[in-house]
Write an enzyme that holds these catalytic residues in place. Structure first.
Site, PDB file in Angstrom:
ATOM      1  N   GLN A 125       2.603  44.853  18.578  1.00 54.27           N
ATOM      2  CA  GLN A 125       3.094  44.507  19.915  1.00 54.27           C
ATOM      3  C   GLN A 125       2.106  45.022  20.954  1.00 54.27           C
ATOM      4  O   GLN A 125       1.799  46.224  20.966  1.00 54.27           O
ATOM      5  CB  GLN A 125       4.468  45.151  20.122  1.00 54.27           C
ATOM      6  CG  GLN A 125       5.124  44.827  21.447  1.00 54.27           C
ATOM      7  CD  GLN A 125       6.316  45.744  21.707  1.00 54.27           C
ATOM      8  OE1 GLN A 125       6.292  46.918  21.356  1.00 54.27           O
ATOM      9  NE2 GLN A 125       7.342  45.217  22.333  1.00 54.27           N
ATOM     10  N   GLY A 126       1.621  44.151  21.815  1.00 50.82           N
ATOM     11  CA  GLY A 126       0.653  44.545  22.835  1.00 50.82           C
ATOM     12  C   GLY A 126       1.209  44.368  24.231  1.00 50.82           C
ATOM     13  O   GLY A 126       0.919  43.372  24.910  1.00 50.82           O
ATOM     14  N   SER A 128       1.957  47.626  26.385  1.00 52.49           N
ATOM     15  CA  SER A 128       1.535  48.737  27.242  1.00 52.49           C
ATOM     16  C   SER A 128       0.042  48.704  27.530  1.00 52.49           C
ATOM     17  O   SER A 128      -0.762  48.274  26.690  1.00 52.49           O
ATOM     18  CB  SER A 128       1.861  50.064  26.560  1.00 52.49           C
ATOM     19  OG  SER A 128       3.219  50.130  26.243  1.00 52.49           O
ATOM     20  N   GLU A 243      14.721  45.052  20.714  1.00 51.06           N
ATOM     21  CA  GLU A 243      14.051  46.324  20.466  1.00 51.06           C
ATOM     22  C   GLU A 243      14.968  47.506  20.785  1.00 51.06           C
ATOM     23  O   GLU A 243      15.045  48.473  20.040  1.00 51.06           O
ATOM     24  CB  GLU A 243      12.776  46.398  21.311  1.00 51.06           C
ATOM     25  CG  GLU A 243      11.927  47.602  20.994  1.00 51.06           C
ATOM     26  CD  GLU A 243      10.568  47.569  21.679  1.00 51.06           C
ATOM     27  OE1 GLU A 243      10.419  46.844  22.677  1.00 51.06           O
ATOM     28  OE2 GLU A 243       9.671  48.280  21.206  1.00 51.06           O
ATOM     29  N   ASN A 369      13.842  56.689  27.989  1.00 48.80           N
ATOM     30  CA  ASN A 369      15.271  56.845  28.254  1.00 48.80           C
ATOM     31  C   ASN A 369      15.567  57.012  29.744  1.00 48.80           C
ATOM     32  O   ASN A 369      16.653  56.664  30.197  1.00 48.80           O
ATOM     33  CB  ASN A 369      15.828  58.018  27.431  1.00 48.80           C
ATOM     34  CG  ASN A 369      15.965  57.636  25.972  1.00 48.80           C
ATOM     35  OD1 ASN A 369      15.460  56.585  25.550  1.00 48.80           O
ATOM     36  ND2 ASN A 369      16.637  58.454  25.188  1.00 48.80           N
ATOM     37  N   GLU A 370      14.578  57.529  30.495  1.00 47.28           N
ATOM     38  CA  GLU A 370      14.799  57.617  31.949  1.00 47.28           C
ATOM     39  C   GLU A 370      14.954  56.190  32.516  1.00 47.28           C
ATOM     40  O   GLU A 370      15.836  55.930  33.340  1.00 47.28           O
ATOM     41  CB  GLU A 370      13.613  58.312  32.644  1.00 47.28           C
ATOM     42  CG  GLU A 370      13.509  59.808  32.397  1.00 47.28           C
ATOM     43  CD  GLU A 370      12.908  60.157  31.034  1.00 47.28           C
ATOM     44  OE1 GLU A 370      12.295  59.265  30.405  1.00 47.28           O
ATOM     45  OE2 GLU A 370      13.051  61.306  30.590  1.00 47.28           O
TER      46      GLU A 370
END
Ligand SMILES: Cc1cc2nc3c(=O)[nH]c(=O)nc-3n(C[C@H](O)[C@H](O)[C@H](O)COP(=O)(O)OP(=O)(O)OC[C@H]3O[C@@H](n4cnc5c(N)ncnc54)[C@H](O)[C@@H]3O)c2cc1C
Length: 386
Positions: A125-126, A128, A243, A369-370
């Site tokens: 998966q690209g 970021s 995801e 999670n933030e």
């Protein structure tokens, strides 16, 4: 809801259990984050596919067995209880495939799904980039129009398994003048295409499958655009549901870890202080609760409803639970916890410390999670925007 299994589901579970008991490697495979370990995991994936257990819920035409979502959950439960290897196909079968089913052309589905399930083509998966993580819409890698396709330029980072994979799916900016979310397109790119450079690097736990991927005018034909041009955000958001939600982290994984934790506690009686015993019981209850929560979500899906922003609750639940499960195991082990797999006295092959190191990443990957808390606050609770 009725939690009893139907006869068909019981039969499915029994068949899966029997096959796994006969085929799961008796000795755990080396880490999939090493080159040799990765190859061993790919060989296992091929065995799974040949027996029809790789993608149980997919149509038969693509190598599945058209299992229901409840059957899929049962398979996952049995898979982890059997101690089967982690899935190196997961960024394909669990992340790209749902987007392909929703947005792919017939030609793309025909061409891509079977090799993905058969582990002939491994996907990374690209998404970021150095300046686009939580703020994914800041993606700066570009794709510009050329004859018959696009030229990709830029850099992706933190791409799990990209050091060993064959292809990458990800977002590139196709219209820099459009509002940030509206100028992105979703591309499918072979990692051996001219102009691609994959640069692997080591992680804290010693695995070396992570990679940065550089694109220098990489030609991608039109047939490898997934979804409409400039509509990549829509494709990506459909993937995040998978995801963060069900498919990447089914309850089976945590039910199995909780069972292993109880076994570990039983074997380490010297650790039997009441606080630790409570933590072990809590870990087991958390895994059970996550399963019930998942079944509730599955019932809603079966009624034709979507998970949407609620997958953020899922993401926080499984990632924080995984950490607690492993932290409790380390406490049970005491000083032995620090022994890694190669140490002669390592308990359970050092899997708890390695699992803990990976669990530390759970609150970060698949959207931190933030960020999930922001999504819950704004979209589910209607609180003011940050
Ligand atoms: C093990 C692992 C595997 C990964 N695999 C992949 C992969 O295969 N492909 C891929 O594309 N990416 C992958 N990633 C990258 C992952 O998606 C990003 O690390 C993640 O989205 C966070 O982005 P960042 O690292 O740039 O941190 P940043 O976005 O810079 O965030 C830094 C910190 O600031 C906080 N923060 C940022 N914005 C806000 C806000 N608005 N409100 C509150 N807090 C905020 C974050 O929560 C975080 O704590 C992986 C990461 C890990 C750890």
């Amino acid at each position: 809801m009725d939690l009893r299994l139907s006869e068909r589901e019981e039969a499915f579970r029994a068949e899966a259990r029997a096959w796994l008991a006969a085929h799961v490697p008796k000795k755990p495979l080396p880490s999939s984050g090493s080159r040799d370990g990765f190859a061993a995991h790919v060989a296992w994936e091929k065995e799974l596919f040949a027996a029809g257990w790789s993608v149980v819920a997919w149509p038969k035409a693509y190598g599945g067995r058209e299992a229901s979502i409840v059957e899929w959950l049962l398979f996952e439960e049995e898979y982890y209880l059997a101690g089967a290897p982690n899935r190196v196909t997961q960024n394909g079968i669990f992340l790209l495939a749902p987007a392909l089913f929703e947005f792919g052309t017939d030609e793309q589905k025909e061409r891509l799904l079977r090799p993905m399930a058969a582990a002939d083509v491994l996907w990374a998966q690209g998404w970021s980039e150095p300046n686009a993580g939580s703020d994914l819409a800041a993606v700066a890698s570009t794709a510009t129009r050329t004859d018959g396709g696009w030229l990709l330029r830029g850099q992706k980072t933190w791409s799990t398994r990209a050091a060993f994979c064959h292809a990458l799916h990800g977002l590139f900016r196709t219209d820099p003048s459009a509002p940030r979310h509206k100028g992105l397109t979703y591309f499918l790119v072979p990692l051996d295409a001219p102009g691609v450079r994959v640069s692997g690097f080591r992680r804290l736990d010693g695995d070396e499958d992570f990679a940065e991927v550089f694109f220098d005018d990489v030609f991608v034909p039109d047939r490898d655009v997934l979804g409409a041009v400039h509509q990549g955000w829509k494709v990506a958001m459909a993937t995040t549901g998978s995801e963060r939600g069900l498919t990447l982290r089914s309850p089976g994984r945590f039910l199995a870890t909780a069972d292993r934790l109880i076994d570990l506690y039983r074997r380490n009686r010297q650790a039997a202080d009441p606080r630790l015993r409570d933590a072990v019981i809590q870990a087991w209850m958390d895994a059970q609760a996550y399963q019930l929560f998942t079944l509730q979500a599955v019932s809603r899906l079966a009624e034709g409803k979507a998970l949407g922003a609620e997958s953020s609750i899922n993401k926080i639940a499984w990632s924080e639970m995984d950490l607690r499960l492993h932290e409790t195991a380390l406490e049970v082990l005491g000083p032995l916890a620090e022994l890694t797999g190669d140490a002669p006295d390592a308990v359970d092959g050092g899997t708890w410390i390695k699992g803990f190191q990976f669990a530390l990443a759970g609150p970060i990957y698949a959207g931190t999670n933030e960020i999930q808390r922001n999504v819950i606050a704004e979209r589910l609770l209607g609180l003011p925007k940050e």
